[in-house]
Design a protein around this motif. Sequence first.
Motif, PDB file in Angstrom:
ATOM      1  N   VAL A  18      39.038 -18.522  -9.846  1.00  0.00           N
ATOM      2  CA  VAL A  18      39.464 -17.703  -8.792  1.00  0.00           C
ATOM      3  C   VAL A  18      39.340 -16.290  -8.992  1.00  0.00           C
ATOM      4  O   VAL A  18      38.933 -15.643  -7.767  1.00  0.00           O
ATOM      5  CB  VAL A  18      40.934 -18.218  -8.564  1.00  0.00           C
ATOM      6  CG1 VAL A  18      41.529 -17.238  -7.378  1.00  0.00           C
ATOM      7  CG2 VAL A  18      41.045 -19.848  -8.087  1.00  0.00           C
ATOM      8  N   ALA A  19      39.559 -15.726  -9.884  1.00  0.00           N
ATOM      9  CA  ALA A  19      39.568 -14.229 -10.061  1.00  0.00           C
ATOM     10  C   ALA A  19      37.999 -13.824 -10.005  1.00  0.00           C
ATOM     11  O   ALA A  19      37.650 -12.827  -9.429  1.00  0.00           O
ATOM     12  CB  ALA A  19      40.097 -13.801 -11.443  1.00  0.00           C
ATOM     13  N   THR A  20      37.318 -14.725 -10.537  1.00  0.00           N
ATOM     14  CA  THR A  20      35.603 -14.460 -10.507  1.00  0.00           C
ATOM     15  C   THR A  20      35.326 -14.309  -9.012  1.00  0.00           C
ATOM     16  O   THR A  20      34.444 -13.579  -8.607  1.00  0.00           O
ATOM     17  CB  THR A  20      35.040 -15.268 -11.311  1.00  0.00           C
ATOM     18  OG1 THR A  20      35.312 -15.295 -12.777  1.00  0.00           O
ATOM     19  CG2 THR A  20      33.335 -15.125 -11.349  1.00  0.00           C
ATOM     20  N   VAL A  21      35.629 -15.462  -8.254  1.00  0.00           N
ATOM     21  CA  VAL A  21      35.376 -15.811  -6.972  1.00  0.00           C
ATOM     22  C   VAL A  21      35.472 -14.486  -6.037  1.00  0.00           C
ATOM     23  O   VAL A  21      35.073 -13.870  -4.945  1.00  0.00           O
ATOM     24  CB  VAL A  21      35.972 -16.941  -6.400  1.00  0.00           C
ATOM     25  CG1 VAL A  21      35.873 -16.955  -4.800  1.00  0.00           C
ATOM     26  CG2 VAL A  21      35.244 -18.035  -6.910  1.00  0.00           C
ATOM     27  N   PHE A  27      32.620  -7.598  -4.403  1.00  0.00           N
ATOM     28  CA  PHE A  27      31.343  -6.870  -4.681  1.00  0.00           C
ATOM     29  C   PHE A  27      30.277  -6.933  -3.733  1.00  0.00           C
ATOM     30  O   PHE A  27      29.737  -6.187  -3.248  1.00  0.00           O
ATOM     31  CB  PHE A  27      30.771  -7.212  -6.032  1.00  0.00           C
ATOM     32  CG  PHE A  27      31.782  -6.441  -7.120  1.00  0.00           C
ATOM     33  CD1 PHE A  27      32.960  -5.725  -6.652  1.00  0.00           C
ATOM     34  CD2 PHE A  27      31.411  -6.748  -8.391  1.00  0.00           C
ATOM     35  CE1 PHE A  27      33.795  -5.369  -7.895  1.00  0.00           C
ATOM     36  CE2 PHE A  27      32.322  -6.109  -9.450  1.00  0.00           C
ATOM     37  CZ  PHE A  27      33.466  -5.638  -9.152  1.00  0.00           C
ATOM     38  N   GLY A  28      30.179  -8.403  -3.203  1.00  0.00           N
ATOM     39  CA  GLY A  28      29.369  -8.797  -2.284  1.00  0.00           C
ATOM     40  C   GLY A  28      29.470  -8.087  -0.726  1.00  0.00           C
ATOM     41  O   GLY A  28      28.397  -7.886  -0.119  1.00  0.00           O
ATOM     42  N   TYR A  29      30.734  -8.095  -0.507  1.00  0.00           N
ATOM     43  CA  TYR A  29      30.934  -7.283   0.622  1.00  0.00           C
ATOM     44  C   TYR A  29      31.510  -5.940   0.801  1.00  0.00           C
ATOM     45  O   TYR A  29      31.786  -5.239   1.513  1.00  0.00           O
ATOM     46  CB  TYR A  29      32.032  -8.211   1.414  1.00  0.00           C
ATOM     47  CG  TYR A  29      31.468  -9.569   1.988  1.00  0.00           C
ATOM     48  CD1 TYR A  29      31.004  -9.691   3.068  1.00  0.00           C
ATOM     49  CD2 TYR A  29      31.975 -10.783   1.166  1.00  0.00           C
ATOM     50  CE1 TYR A  29      30.400 -11.043   3.600  1.00  0.00           C
ATOM     51  CE2 TYR A  29      31.327 -11.718   1.936  1.00  0.00           C
ATOM     52  CZ  TYR A  29      30.699 -11.947   2.762  1.00  0.00           C
ATOM     53  OH  TYR A  29      30.312 -13.321   3.216  1.00  0.00           O
ATOM     54  N   SER A  30      31.088  -5.151  -0.418  1.00  0.00           N
ATOM     55  CA  SER A  30      31.556  -3.791  -0.681  1.00  0.00           C
ATOM     56  C   SER A  30      30.651  -3.146   0.410  1.00  0.00           C
ATOM     57  O   SER A  30      31.135  -1.684   0.596  1.00  0.00           O
ATOM     58  CB  SER A  30      30.951  -3.497  -2.027  1.00  0.00           C
ATOM     59  OG  SER A  30      29.717  -3.660  -2.365  1.00  0.00           O
ATOM     60  N   TYR A  77      30.814 -19.700  -3.453  1.00  0.00           N
ATOM     61  CA  TYR A  77      29.381 -19.569  -2.643  1.00  0.00           C
ATOM     62  C   TYR A  77      29.241 -19.816  -1.243  1.00  0.00           C
ATOM     63  O   TYR A  77      28.608 -19.010  -0.778  1.00  0.00           O
ATOM     64  CB  TYR A  77      28.529 -20.537  -3.536  1.00  0.00           C
ATOM     65  CG  TYR A  77      28.143 -20.418  -4.960  1.00  0.00           C
ATOM     66  CD1 TYR A  77      27.872 -18.974  -5.241  1.00  0.00           C
ATOM     67  CD2 TYR A  77      28.037 -21.451  -5.933  1.00  0.00           C
ATOM     68  CE1 TYR A  77      27.377 -18.905  -6.574  1.00  0.00           C
ATOM     69  CE2 TYR A  77      27.932 -20.988  -7.364  1.00  0.00           C
ATOM     70  CZ  TYR A  77      27.518 -19.649  -7.546  1.00  0.00           C
ATOM     71  OH  TYR A  77      26.920 -19.551  -8.882  1.00  0.00           O
ATOM     72  N   ILE A  78      30.060 -20.598  -0.647  1.00  0.00           N
ATOM     73  CA  ILE A  78      30.155 -20.503   0.809  1.00  0.00           C
ATOM     74  C   ILE A  78      30.718 -19.315   1.337  1.00  0.00           C
ATOM     75  O   ILE A  78      30.143 -19.021   2.224  1.00  0.00           O
ATOM     76  CB  ILE A  78      30.860 -21.789   1.114  1.00  0.00           C
ATOM     77  CG1 ILE A  78      30.422 -23.214   0.769  1.00  0.00           C
ATOM     78  CG2 ILE A  78      31.374 -21.961   2.753  1.00  0.00           C
ATOM     79  CD1 ILE A  78      31.269 -24.360   1.063  1.00  0.00           C
ATOM     80  N   LEU A  79      31.698 -18.946   0.856  1.00  0.00           N
ATOM     81  CA  LEU A  79      32.283 -17.561   1.519  1.00  0.00           C
ATOM     82  C   LEU A  79      31.366 -16.351   1.104  1.00  0.00           C
ATOM     83  O   LEU A  79      31.348 -15.381   1.859  1.00  0.00           O
ATOM     84  CB  LEU A  79      33.588 -17.148   0.942  1.00  0.00           C
ATOM     85  CG  LEU A  79      34.686 -18.314   1.139  1.00  0.00           C
ATOM     86  CD1 LEU A  79      36.119 -18.012   0.319  1.00  0.00           C
ATOM     87  CD2 LEU A  79      35.079 -18.430   2.532  1.00  0.00           C
TER      88      LEU A  79
END
Length: 360
Positions: A18-21, A27-30, A77-79
């Motif tokens: 969960v922490a990884t997600v 980071f992906g939406y930074s 991955y979906i998010l």
Amino acid sequence: MIKQLKSFTVKLIAGANVATVIIMLLFGYSGYVNPQSFSYLSFTGLLFPIFLVINLAFLFLWLIFKWRMIWIPVLGYILAYQPISIFLPINMPAAMPSGVIKVLSYNVCGYHDCLGNSTYETIYEYIKDSDASIVCFQEDSGIAGALRSKMKKLLGHSDTIVMGKGSFINGLGIYSRYPIIKKQRIHYESLANASAAFFLKVDGDTVIVINNHFESNHLSMDDRSRYKDMLKGEMDKGEAKAESKKLIRKLIDAAVQRAPQADAVREFIKQHSHLPIIVCGDFNDNPVSYTRRVVAEGLRDCFVDAGRGLGLTYNQKGFNVRIDNILCSQHYEPYNCKVDNKISVSDHYPISCWLKMQAK
């Protein structure tokens, strides 16, 4: 006791997943956070693919030991679909219709390779064989005078904007089969970086081509060498920590400088949105960065829409990432965008795409 230990272990691993997600999504939406407002997120897009891989490891772990828990990495991955599709687009090759034009963007590193050897003849021959109709060069400086004359003969029209002074000379060049009506520099603060709009007459239409070289990360050869040593584990813990802080500081400072540059280009695009627009150049930032997101707002990212894979354009080991882009307005349909890693006479690879004007 064993059952309790198993339950505790599953919860512990689930918590780590969960922490990884959460970190992966952050980071992906930074790129949605302006570096001038919160600078410490500005470089984290570079780490996004690392957490994609870590999440994949969790997925395989759950498949092997407790498959019911795979919902955690799958939901992650979906998010993260949007930044994943930007970082790693997967498009099938498409048959190109008639009437397409090829646009090519290339940071030519002042026509010298990393060893200091002249490369302008090799680059000229490459462009000659490329079948490109519009070519944008960044770092179009050095001995470029000799090349400009040959390029103009090859494509018919050329123009260049040179900025900086002393050892900070940079140039934005455009070489085109189509007449260049005028040029306009898009103003923002920078010593040796710039964005310039060139107005072309393409088959009766006025088309704006914006060539960019946004603020670099100002990493010296020594910085890069020490970073690579750090990755190889050739530094002691204390030295590696100090080097990491220095590197992060430089990445943050550069991102903060790029933000208003990207904003200025975006504002120019909005003011001219009634015209067909092509945007290209060296953005010096990762695919999910604020820089790319802001400039691409309302445009089509040609590599995302018509490219495949990571498309790494910066080819220095340890820094491989896609920092060069071609974008276009909705007036165009992009086809078969690609990064050509077969020519290695610069620290960048060229990126190209075929564009088809949509029916009016």
